[in-house]
Every structure is written in C-alpha cells, then in structure tokens.
Design a protein around this motif. Structure first.
Motif, PDB file in Angstrom:
ATOM      1  N   UNK A 196      70.118  53.398  52.960  1.00 12.52           N
ATOM      2  CA  UNK A 196      68.699  53.073  53.152  1.00 12.52           C
ATOM      3  C   UNK A 196      68.544  51.861  54.081  1.00 12.52           C
ATOM      4  N   UNK A 197      69.546  50.942  54.066  1.00  6.76           N
ATOM      5  CA  UNK A 197      69.487  49.763  54.949  1.00  6.76           C
ATOM      6  C   UNK A 197      69.552  50.189  56.404  1.00  6.76           C
ATOM      7  N   UNK A 198      70.463  51.144  56.679  1.00  5.30           N
ATOM      8  CA  UNK A 198      70.586  51.633  58.052  1.00  5.30           C
ATOM      9  C   UNK A 198      69.305  52.298  58.497  1.00  5.30           C
ATOM     10  N   UNK A 199      68.656  53.014  57.578  1.00  5.14           N
ATOM     11  CA  UNK A 199      67.402  53.667  57.927  1.00  5.14           C
ATOM     12  C   UNK A 199      66.316  52.657  58.238  1.00  5.14           C
ATOM     13  N   UNK A 200      66.301  51.544  57.458  1.00  5.36           N
ATOM     14  CA  UNK A 200      65.301  50.502  57.710  1.00  5.36           C
ATOM     15  C   UNK A 200      65.502  49.876  59.093  1.00  5.36           C
ATOM     16  N   UNK A 201      66.782  49.656  59.467  1.00  3.07           N
ATOM     17  CA  UNK A 201      67.066  49.071  60.783  1.00  3.07           C
ATOM     18  C   UNK A 201      66.637  50.019  61.896  1.00  3.07           C
ATOM     19  N   UNK A 202      66.907  51.332  61.696  1.00  3.68           N
ATOM     20  CA  UNK A 202      66.524  52.310  62.717  1.00  3.68           C
ATOM     21  C   UNK A 202      65.017  52.364  62.872  1.00  3.68           C
ATOM     22  N   UNK A 203      64.281  52.312  61.746  1.00  6.38           N
ATOM     23  CA  UNK A 203      62.821  52.351  61.823  1.00  6.38           C
ATOM     24  C   UNK A 203      62.281  51.099  62.525  1.00  6.38           C
ATOM     25  N   UNK A 251      61.477  40.480  68.714  1.00  4.50           N
ATOM     26  CA  UNK A 251      60.463  41.393  68.150  1.00  4.50           C
ATOM     27  C   UNK A 251      61.113  42.351  67.152  1.00  4.50           C
ATOM     28  N   UNK A 252      62.266  42.921  67.536  1.00  7.60           N
ATOM     29  CA  UNK A 252      62.959  43.870  66.648  1.00  7.60           C
ATOM     30  C   UNK A 252      63.388  43.185  65.357  1.00  7.60           C
ATOM     31  N   UNK A 253      63.870  41.954  65.477  1.00  8.50           N
ATOM     32  CA  UNK A 253      64.311  41.214  64.285  1.00  8.50           C
ATOM     33  C   UNK A 253      63.132  40.934  63.356  1.00  8.50           C
ATOM     34  N   UNK A 254      61.969  40.534  63.957  1.00  6.53           N
ATOM     35  CA  UNK A 254      60.786  40.236  63.155  1.00  6.53           C
ATOM     36  C   UNK A 254      60.280  41.496  62.434  1.00  6.53           C
ATOM     37  N   UNK A 255      60.236  42.630  63.154  1.00  3.56           N
ATOM     38  CA  UNK A 255      59.729  43.864  62.549  1.00  3.56           C
ATOM     39  C   UNK A 255      60.697  44.414  61.501  1.00  3.56           C
ATOM     40  N   UNK A 256      61.996  44.120  61.650  1.00  4.29           N
ATOM     41  CA  UNK A 256      62.953  44.568  60.637  1.00  4.29           C
ATOM     42  C   UNK A 256      62.693  43.868  59.307  1.00  4.29           C
ATOM     43  N   UNK A 257      62.343  42.549  59.413  1.00  7.27           N
ATOM     44  CA  UNK A 257      62.048  41.824  58.158  1.00  7.27           C
ATOM     45  C   UNK A 257      60.798  42.403  57.491  1.00  7.27           C
ATOM     46  N   UNK A 274      51.728  42.183  55.232  1.00  7.00           N
ATOM     47  CA  UNK A 274      52.357  42.585  56.500  1.00  7.00           C
ATOM     48  C   UNK A 274      51.311  42.656  57.605  1.00  7.00           C
ATOM     49  N   UNK A 275      50.104  43.177  57.332  1.00  5.85           N
ATOM     50  CA  UNK A 275      49.037  43.226  58.338  1.00  5.85           C
ATOM     51  C   UNK A 275      48.669  41.831  58.823  1.00  5.85           C
ATOM     52  N   UNK A 276      48.584  40.887  57.849  1.00  2.73           N
ATOM     53  CA  UNK A 276      48.238  39.508  58.222  1.00  2.73           C
ATOM     54  C   UNK A 276      49.347  38.873  59.068  1.00  2.73           C
ATOM     55  N   UNK A 277      50.631  39.206  58.708  1.00  7.04           N
ATOM     56  CA  UNK A 277      51.748  38.611  59.442  1.00  7.04           C
ATOM     57  C   UNK A 277      51.825  39.154  60.875  1.00  7.04           C
TER      58      UNK A 277
END
Length: 704
Positions: free
Chosen positions: A1-8, A29-35, A57-60
């Motif tokens: 599931x972690x790999x899937x989260x990174x891919x998304x 940007x990719x690092x921020x969206x992964x969190x 998440x919307x506010x962030x």
C-alpha cells in the motif's frame, strides 16, 4: 500500500503542476503531495471513519499556494479515478462512500481556506490603501507647509503667475527687491515688467514656455524698481502643468545680482583700461578693432584707419627726471589725445610704454586720418609743465587707411607698426603714410639681410672690375674690384643694395675677405700673363674691416697664398673712415703700408679732412669724388668753381707726395681737362664700365 501511495502522489503532482504557481521544485511538489496522500490513506481506512483529514488537506493545498482554478478540479477527479486503484483496495460501496466523503471534505476545506485567504488579502490591500492615503495627506500637508515656509522665508524673490501672465502672489524677498507690495504686484502682468534693454532671447524663451514647448529657462534680466532704479537679476522661470499636462502656472525665482554685476563691470573696466591714463588699453582696442571687421553688413564699402603713435624722446625724460615725471607726462599726453580725437567712431588707446593708437571707423579717405595726425602733432606742440619742469614732446605717427575688404585687423596693425618705424627713421616729429612699394623694398631688404650668409656659401657673389687709366697715355695701370650679388630672386644686385646690410650684420668682414682673395687671384693671373704691364687691384675696405684685428694677418696670408707682390694690391677707405680711424686701426694701415700694400682714400673731398692729420697717414693715393667732375663734363665750357676745387685737391695731393685718381670720368672733355689740371689717373664710363675679368684681359691686350 505504501508503494501505491507513492505512485499516486507522483500522478497527483503531474496533474497539478502548471495549474498553480508554487515556490517549489517538481521534486518538492511530489514530496509535499505524498505526505498529503499518506494522510488520505490513513483517513480512508481509519475506524471510526472521519472526514476532518480531508478538510485539512484542502486547507493545506491553499496554504501551499495551490490556488489555481484547475487545481481543485484535477485533485478531486484524480482521487475518484485513481486512488483506490493505486492503493490496490477493492472497490465496494463502503470504500466508495468514504472516498466521496473525503472528496467533499477536501473541497470544502479548500474553498473555505481560499475564501479566508482572499479576504485577508483584500483587508491587507484596504489597510495599505488607507495607510497610503494617510501618508499622502500627511506628505501633502508637510509639502504645503515646506513650500509656504520656503516661499515666505526665502532669501531670493519668488513670484507665481497664471498662464496668461497675471501675477498671483509674490514673497517678501521679491517685494523688497522691487519695492512693490503684493497688492501692487498683482496689478501687473508679466509683460509689464519688460525692460527696454532686455535681450530678445529672454522673451522668445518666455513665449516658448507659456506655449508648453519648454518647462523652464534661465536668463539674466533687469527690472525697474518702484523708485526708478534698476536691478540686475538672475531669473529662473518654470512651468507648472495640470493633471493633463497642460500649462497652468508659472513660477519665477529671482536672485538680485546687482552687486555682482557692478563688480564684474568694474573688473572688466579695469581689465580693458590703462590704470595710468584711464584710456582704453591694448585688449579693448583689439576687441574694438575686431568688432569693426566683424560688424553686420560686411566690409565691402567700409573703411577704417589707424594712427600708431610713439613719443619722441620720452625715454630721455623718463630716465633723467624719473618715472614719476614720466608717468605724469603720459597722463597729460593721454588727456590731450583724448580731447583732440575723441568722438563717434574714434578710439584712443594706450598700447603700453609711450605708444598710443587711434582708431577711426568709417573714414571717407586717407585725408581723414592725415587730419587726425595733424591735430595730434599740433596738440603736442604746447609745452607741458610738470613738477617745475617745462617739457616739450613730439610724436612719430604711422598712418594706415584703407577699405576693410581684402584686409584683416592683423594686417592693419602690422602695417601701422611698420609705418611708425618709417616716421621715426625719417626724422621724428612727423607722420608717415603706409606705402606698399616702400614696404616691398623694406621686405626685400630684410630678405637680403637674412639670405646673405647662405649666399656667400653658395657662391652667389662675384667680382666685376673697372679699369684705372693713366691719363697721360691711356694705359690701364690698375683695376677696382667691385663685388656683385647674383640673387636667385632679385637678380643682379649692385653693392649699394647690400654692402650697408653686410656692415650692419657683420658679414662685411667675411665678404670683404672673400672679395680680397678673388681680386688677388685675378691679379696674380694678370701678373703671370702680362708681366710688367699687369694692373694692380684696388679693393674697397669697409670701416668694420679696418677695425678687424685679423686684417693684417688676413691680407698677408692671402698675398702669400696667391703669390702676389704687395705693391699689386691697393686698399681703398672712405675719407670719413680713414680720418676717424683710432690708434689700433691706424697701426694696421701702417703695417699694411710697410708691407708694400698701397692705401687710397676713396671719395676724397666729400668728408671732413684734417689736412694736418692727412700728411701723417700711410696713404698713397687720393681718389677725388665724382661729384666734382660734373662741372668738367661739357665740351664747350667748364664750371670754374669745380675746376678750381679739383685743381686745388690735385695740388694738395702732389704736395703730400700722393697720386690722384679722378672718379666719374664720363666724357673726353672731362678726361682732357683732368689731365691738364694734373690728375694722374682716371676712372669712369668714358674708359669702361665695370666688367668681367675677361673684359680686362681684352683691354690689356688691345688697349683702350
């Protein structure tokens, strides 16, 4: 599931990059969206399920500046299409319900955060506007206060007028400067302040300013005060425009420079006037003369004249009576000149020392300037009484008058200076008029003087010979050597054109030495060819040569080098030269005579001979001047006086044991009478003109 989260997260980053400006790199940007994806995954599978993480998440996203119009839409769509698939979670009603709830919460949080941010930015803008307005109002009030303080307290005059020139306000400094109150000034228009002597440039620039063609200009301008006096000012006039750029007001800043102007005038006067006499000096004269030539209208028909004047004998007065007397004399001369000459178109200036110059503009003819010179000479005739002395001075004046066309100020000055020199040379206390022919002769004389040394080196000189004929049998017994100059520019020149110059420059000594050598060389040649019938050579000796300490050695060396017996050489000196000879030159003549060289007195009878002194001189021959031969020339009669004078001179010479040569013999009658009177030898055109050595050869071979 972690790999899937990174891919998304990577897919999410690709979707939203470019839809908003965020201060992050692609990796950031990719690092921020992964969190954020990890938070979504935890919320999706959490139990109990909550939608608050979606709201956060919307506010962030808004906080991270993902505020573009497409960012929210792409995010919500991507969550619905790809999140469950990338995580490997099977699709069922429960998960779809949770995912939809999170999508809604994210959108709500995003919208609220975006609205709050917009409101905050608007408030910041409103606060900034209010602050700016407050600052502008404060600055305007401060600016108005500063302007009013400056306007009121300024040391220079300030005036404000509308674009039509109506004066609206003036400060206290301008009121004091012009002597008018504010109310009085408001009655005036700017153009009422014109001064009759204003430069045309002042009002031309003013017209350009009120038309809006320029924003400011500076000029020096005069104003009339209320009391009638005038004020010199430095004016700076500026244009004030309205919001549309159209001219609205004009502001004048006026500095009183009257004292500075008066000082400049005083300094200029001192710079352009002679401190002793008060007359214009050389600088002002040259400035005025330059204006004459540069005047509007050209020089086609206009004329001008100069009198260049120098006091005669001033140096003697100055040196003997002192500089104080000399200065007072110059002051009085300057006063007389100014009194006698001053008037429209005339200027009297002191050039320095005892030199003055008079400029006459617009002269009609040379006679106008001659009249001025005559008045000056007449004005100076009256004695000048200074310090118990009664002084008499005269002047030499050089006059130049001519049309301005074809000449320059420098030409006029040069020719006036030259002509002044002529007036002095002609006897002083007179005027001399410029003469182009005389000037050409003077220039030629100078040219000869300058080129003479090189001419001697280039062998431009040569010697002609005129026979000395024994009257008893017409035999040629001697020849006189006469130097000539074959000038490359002026052609053949007789001695009277250059001998005086040679004496002045000192070149007479080397030139005389050269003539002596040439004559001795010819005499030696004649001696070798004609033996006892060979003539002696007679060479003229100038006064300066007779005083040359090397004379005796030079003569002896030349005689030795030419192998010429001394009695074949005769040296001629004028009567005045030999009678005025001092001890050392006289010793030289005695040494030459003892050597065997003949000594002759040339032009005898025209000087002032001391007969008692004459008998002690080492002289062998008297040559009677040709002027005494005039009365013996006619065939039918003779002048009894001339005949008696010549007879007396011959008897005197014979009594002293001297031979006699008559110069200037031109007719057979003269030759016969001179022989009858007792002259030994004759010389003149009757026998032969001066000629080349070959001509003498012919005479020696064939006789006269």
């Amino acid at each position: 599931m972690v790999a899937g989260a990174e891919a998304f997260a990577r897919t999410w980053a690709t979707a939203v990059i470019g839809s908003s400006y965020v201060p992050m790199t692609r990796a950031e940007v990719a690092e921020h969206l992964q969190s954020l994806t990890e938070v979504l995954v935890e919320a999706l599978i959490a139990d109990p399920f909550r939608t608050a993480p979606g709201y956060d998440i919307g506010a962030r996203l808004v906080e991270a500046h993902f505020t573009g119009t497409d960012t929210l839409g792409r995010t919500v769509q991507l969550l619905g299409d790809d999140l469950l698939t990338e995580l490997g979670i099977g699709v069922d009603g429960r998960m779809e319900s949770r995912l939809s709830a999170l999508q809604g919460a994210l959108a709500a949080g995003y919208a609220r955060a975006l609205r709050e941010r917009t409101l905050a930015e608007q408030e910041a803008i409103r606060a900034a506007v209010l602050d700016a307005r407050d600052q502008a109002e404060t600055a305007l009030r401060a600016s108005e206060a500063r302007f009013r303080a400056m306007f009121t307290e300024a040391a220079i005059g300030i005036g404000i007028a509308d674009i039509e020139g109506r004066i609206l306000d003036v400060n206290q400094a301008l009121q004091d400067m012009l002597g008018f109150s504010v109310e009085e000034m408001r009655q005036y228009n700017i153009r009422d302040l014109m001064h009759p002597e204003d430069s045309g440039n002042v009002w031309r620039l003013y017209d350009q300013l009120i038309a809006g063609d320029c924003d400011h200009y500076r000029a020096e301008k005069r104003f009339h005060r209320a009391d009638g006096e005038q004020v010199w000012t430095h004016l700076t006039l500026s244009l004030v425009r309205d919001d549309h750029g159209e001219p609205q007001y004009q502001v004048a800043m006026i500095e009183d420079v009257t004292d500075r102007h008066l000082l400049q005038n005083r300094l200029r006067y001192q710079a352009l006037h002679d401190p002793l006499t008060g007359l214009p000096n050389r600088a002002l004269f040259l400035e005025r003369l330059g204006r004459v030539f540069n005047a509007v209208g050209g020089t086609t028909s206009r004329r001008a004249g100069l009198c260049y004047l120098d006091l005669d004998g001033f140096k003697v007065i100055n040196d003997s009576l002192g500089h104080d007397i000399g200065d007072q004399l110059l002051v009085e001369v300057g006063r007389r000149l100014d009194h006698s000459v001053s008037g429209d178109g005339k200027l009297v200036a002191r050039m320095g020392g005892d030199e003055f110059v008079i400029l006459v503009e617009g002269s009609a003819s040379t006679q106008d300037i001659v009249n001025v010179a005559d008045r000056v000479l007449h004005e100076l005739e009256a004695p000048i009484k200074i310090g118990g002395h009664e002084l008499t001075v005269s002047a030499s004046i050089g006059i130049v008058e001519r049309p301005l066309e074809g000449t320059t100020a420098a030409d006029l000055m040069r020719d006036a200076d030259i002509t002044l020199y002529w007036a002095k040379a002609d006897g002083k206390s007179r005027w001399a008029l410029y003469n182009p022919e005389r000037n050409a002769r003077e220039v030629a004389r100078f040219t000869l003087s300058a080129t003479m040394p090189a001419a001697l080196e280039r062998d431009e000189f040569y010697v002609d010979y005129q026979p000395l004929v024994r009257l008893a049998d017409s035999r040629v017994t001697g020849v006189e050597a006469l130097v000539r100059w074959q000038h490359p520019e002026f052609g053949r020149l007789a001695p009277d054109r250059f001998i005086e110059l040679a004496e002045e420059t000192g070149l007479i000594v080397p030139l005389g030495r050269w003539v002596l050598r040439k004559a001795c060389e010819e005499a030696r040649r004649w001696l070798e060819e004609f033996g006892d019938s060979a003539p002696f050579v007679s060479v003229n000796l100038a006064v300066r040569q007779s005083r040359d300490p090397e004379l005796v050695r030079d003569v002896k060396r030349i005689l030795d080098e030419c192998a010429l017996p001394p009695h074949h050489l005769q040296l001629e000196l004028t009567e005045s030269a030999i009678m005025g000879t001092a001890d050392e030159p006289l010793e030289a003549l005695r040494a030459l005579s003892d050597m065997g060289v003949r000594i002759a007195i040339d032009d005898f009878g025209t000087g002032y001979s001391n007969l008692a002194y004459l008998k002690h001189l080492p002289v062998h021959e008297l040559k009677i001047a040709g002027s005494f031969m005039e009365g013996l020339r006619a065939a039918d009669e003779e002048d009894a006086v001339d005949a008696q004078i010549v007879s007396t001179l011959v008897q005197l010479a014979h009594a002293l044991g001297l031979g006699v040569t008559a110069e200037g013999v031109e007719t057979p009658s003269q030759a016969k009478r001179l022989h009858r009177i007792g002259c030994d030898t004759g010389q003149g055109w009757f026998f032969a003109r001066p000629g080349r050595p070959e001509d003498i050869d012919h005479l020696l071979r064939g006789g006269l």
